[in-house]
Design an enzyme around this catalytic site. Structure first.
Site: not given
Length: 334
Positions: A74, A101, A200-201, A252
């Protein structure tokens, strides 16, 4: 005597409330966000958001990552204004179907639930943009990550941009210079970029987001040589050529539903899923040194993540009389 004291106390209370409302009004009109924005108008707003997310996590372990991603996507499109939440109509194409998206942005139903409860408690008060900002923080906290004070007072856009979403949201195939450029365009530093990549963990990615690394990296007809060989073989098994490109893999490898610094340790082991992840370590320079720092000290990463998320949430918010407070996050008020 007691009545006079009660009356005096009531006058004092009303004066304090009026002063607080005046401060909030001034802050709003001057374009400043404030942590206390809903303290009077909707005091249970943040508690409501957290309650709904906690309930959602009981049945969907991915929802925390999805809500965090919604806020990020967003804010990268014309600022943090809730535009990603708008549905397409017969005369309007929004951001949900833009390539970054399409078939991947999710969590809209949770936002709907939050909005419905807030409208019931505080009609026309809490913006969808602020819901996304609060939800991103609470998603991180409930997944074991750090907390931060969310600045509030954003208003909702009445438009969205398919093309801006297509062009401005960073692609998983980008190089370090390209990533730095994308983030700098939003007022975010190289450190912010590496830090926010640590989101991104948690979460997962579709095979289509990284399959190019597995078979035909940069048109070579061969896999990306930076990928750990065992990791590569496993990914090729999970994402075979000609297979289901919507198949999901964890971003991850170690702790995919816990917010920690394992992501950076994965990069050091050449087990970053996306190209935009692995290049942060494989490219020498500032990004590499930051990966090493965060991999070695989770508190350092958490401290930086708190600051970076506040900066992200401050990207071009609508305040004052700009935009509106949508009654339904999916459509513009009529």
């Amino acid at each position: 005597m007691e009545r006079r004291l009660d009356a005096g106390a009531m006058i004092w209370r009303n004066c304090c409330i009026s002063l607080l409302l005046l401060i909030m009004l001034v802050s709003s009109s001057t374009g400043q966000l404030t942590a206390s924005f809903y303290d009077v108008s909707c005091p249970d707003a943040q508690a409501t958001v957290k309650k709904v997310i906690r309930q959602a996590l009981q049945t969907d372990s991915r929802i925390g990552a999805s809500l965090l991603r919604l806020h990020f996507h967003d804010c990268f499109v014309n600022g943090c204004d809730g535009s990603i939440l708008l549905d397409d109509t017969s005369s309007f194409t929004g951001e949900k179907t833009a390539p970054p998206n399409l078939n991947s942005a999710r969590g809209f139903d949770v936002v709907d639930t939050i909005k419905t409860q807030l409208e019931s408690a505080c009609n026309g008060t809490v913006s969808c943009a602020d819901i996304l900002a609060i939800a991103a923080r609470d998603a991180v906290v409930l997944d074991g990550g750090p907390s931060w004070t969310v600045q509030l007072g954003r208003r909702d856009s009445t438009t969205a941009s398919f093309n801006t979403a297509k062009n401005d949201i960073p692609s998983p195939a980008l190089t370090v210079p390209q990533l730095i450029s994308k983030f700098q365009a939003k007022g975010l530093s190289t450190q912010d970029m590496v830090t926010l990549s640590g989101a991104h963990t948690i979460g997962q990615a579709r095979c289509s987001s990284f399959s190019g690394r597995l078979y035909n990296f940069s048109g070579t007809g061969k896999p990306d040589t930076t990928i750990d060989k065992t990791f590569l073989a496993n990914l090729q098994q999970q994402c075979p050529q000609g297979g289901n490109t919507n198949q999901l893999q964890p971003l991850d490898l170690g702790t995919p539903t816990r917010f920690d610094n394992q992501y950076y340790r994965n990069l050091q082991a050449n087990k970053g899923l996306l190209n935009s992840d692995e290049v942060l370590y494989s490219t020498s320079g500032t990004t590499n040194s930051l990966v090493v720092s965060y991999a070695g000290n989770q508190n350092t990463f958490f401290d930086s993540f708190q600051s970076a998320m506040i900066k992200l949430g401050n990207i071009s918010p609508l305040t004052g009389t700009s935009g509106q407070i949508r009654k339904n996050c999916r459509v513009v008020n009529t």
